[in-house]
Design an enzyme around this catalytic site. Structure first.
Site, short mmCIF file in Angstrom:
data_model
loop_
_atom_site.label_atom_id
_atom_site.label_comp_id
_atom_site.label_asym_id
_atom_site.label_seq_id
_atom_site.Cartn_x
_atom_site.Cartn_y
_atom_site.Cartn_z
N LYS A 194 0.81 -1.22 0.00
CA LYS A 194 0.00 0.00 0.00
C LYS A 194 0.84 1.27 0.00
CE LYS A 194 -4.36 -1.99 1.12
NZ LYS A 194 -5.36 -2.33 2.13
N ARG A 227 -3.36 -9.98 5.36
CA ARG A 227 -3.78 -10.12 3.97
C ARG A 227 -2.61 -9.67 3.09
NH1 ARG A 227 -5.97 -7.11 -0.14
NH2 ARG A 227 -7.60 -8.12 -1.38
N1 HH2 Z 1 -7.42 -4.14 0.88
C1 HH2 Z 1 -7.78 -4.30 -0.41
C2 HH2 Z 1 -8.85 -5.12 -0.76
N2 HH2 Z 1 -9.51 -5.83 0.18
N3 HH2 Z 1 -9.81 -6.44 2.46
C3 HH2 Z 1 -9.45 -6.32 3.74
N4 HH2 Z 1 -10.12 -7.00 4.70
N5 HH2 Z 1 -8.43 -5.49 4.14
C4 HH2 Z 1 -7.73 -4.75 3.24
O1 HH2 Z 1 -6.83 -3.99 3.65
C5 HH2 Z 1 -8.08 -4.85 1.85
C6 HH2 Z 1 -9.14 -5.73 1.48
C7 HH2 Z 1 -7.04 -3.54 -1.47
O2 HH2 Z 1 -5.98 -4.28 -1.96
P1 HH2 Z 1 -5.95 -5.13 -3.33
O3 HH2 Z 1 -6.91 -6.26 -3.31
O4 HH2 Z 1 -4.56 -5.55 -3.57
O5 HH2 Z 1 -6.30 -4.11 -4.46
P2 HH2 Z 1 -7.63 -3.81 -5.26
O6 HH2 Z 1 -8.67 -3.32 -4.32
O7 HH2 Z 1 -7.18 -2.76 -6.25
O8 HH2 Z 1 -8.05 -5.09 -5.92
#
Ligand code: HH2
Length: 307
Positions: A248, A283
């Site tokens: 992040k 995660r």
């Molecule tokens: N962050 C993202 C998505 N889902 N769920 C939880 N519980 N906690 C988090 O911090 C979280 C999450 C964002 O990350 P990512 O899936 O890599 O990216 P994107 O939303 O662009 O798919």
């Protein structure tokens, strides 16, 4: 059935963590959180901020999920809708289902012992994912956006991750709602408390609930840092804590690494620090590095301080 990870031995009495390990109740099974729980990210999206498009076909996503499990992930978080910081494009439930259901079904078959969660804010998508074998609903809106989601989770006995955020899918990872008073931790704790109330009102059992401060969601880097530092205060809400720091923005800012996919080392640092402050679930996009780093840190942190 009790699922207990095999290695390494759980440290006995940890500072501030004496007593039995918490248990996470997911669809009739007890997942003992007696070592750091690594939740690998499987994004079936063309536009995720760090790996968008890499695993956009079902076959690629399944292969990736299996690899994460082989590298030591205890669980896999399958998502079909991005919340990327540049402002995500909301996906309708039919398209989201088309993305995640075949992946969850195939992972369920290949990895019977692995916890599978679906990263969605929509009850319609979650229902199909649970039918396909998912165990957990990971709602980045903390049961704010779809009133039917909490009732569904209760009815199916699903585990739930309730993440703090503000706003809708397209702006929750921006700064549009990142306004806090003097104490961001107090506000986030209060809003997470509202998520817990929504869960309880719908009949979700407390043992099914994991809370997440929502790193980077309606938060500037200073807010994310303050929340990570104050995890012990959030732990007082009485639920296991999950953090999603992987790749992040604040990691990039602190380490000077602009490219999200290259932020592994900073991510490991943030997760180890979060472990020391009380997080139990992580995660992450990179399973092997975290399995090793968190297990080693756990063993060290479990030792009493030398006199
Ligand atoms: N962050 C993202 C998505 N889902 N769920 C939880 N519980 N906690 C988090 O911090 C979280 C999450 C964002 O990350 P990512 O899936 O890599 O990216 P994107 O939303 O662009 O798919």
């Amino acid at each position: 059935m009790t699922t207990s990870p095999s290695s390494p031995a759980a440290p006995a009495a940890l500072a501030g963590r004496a007593g039995p390990a918490p248990v996470w109740r997911v669809r009739g099974r007890d997942v003992r959180l007696d070592r750091p729980f690594v939740l690998g990210v499987v994004n079936v999206t063309p536009d995720s901020f760090s790996d968008g498009g890499r695993f956009a076909t079902a076959a690629d996503a399944v292969r990736h999920g299996v690899q994460l499990a082989e590298e030591g992930a205890d669980g896999l978080d399958v998502g079909g809708e991005s919340t990327r910081p540049q402002g995500a494009r909301p996906v309708d439930a039919a398209e989201e289902r088309r993305r995640v259901v075949p992946v969850i079904a195939a992972l369920r078959e290949r990895l019977p012992g692995t916890v599978i969660s679906v990263d969605t804010v929509k009850a319609e998508t979650a229902a199909a994912a649970l039918d396909a074998g998912a165990d957990v609903v990971n709602d980045v809106s903390g049961f704010r956006l779809d009133p039917a989601l909490a009732a569904l989770a209760a009815e199916r006995g699903a585990g739930v991750v309730l993440m703090h955020s503000r706003g809708g899918v397209s702006d929750m990872a921006t700064f549009a709602h990142a306004e806090y008073g003097a104490d961001v931790v107090e506000e986030v704790a209060a809003e997470l408390g509202e998520s817990v109330s929504r869960a309880r009102a719908a009949g979700v059992r407390d043992e099914a609930v994991v809370l997440d401060p929502g790193i980077g969601f309606a938060k500037r880097s200073e807010h994310s840092l303050a929340l990570l530092a104050a995890l012990p205060r959030l732990a007082r809400l009485g639920f296991p804590l999950l953090v999603g720091v992987s790749r992040k923005r604040f990691v990039g800012e602190l380490s000077g690494v602009a490219e999200p996919a290259a932020r592994l080392h900073g991510t490991v640092g943030a997760n180890v620090a979060a472990l020391a402050r009380g997080a139990r679930l992580f995660r992450v996009h990179d399973a092997r590095a975290h399995r090793e780093a968190l297990d080693v840190a756990w063993a060290v942190l479990g030792r009493p301080e030398a006199r």
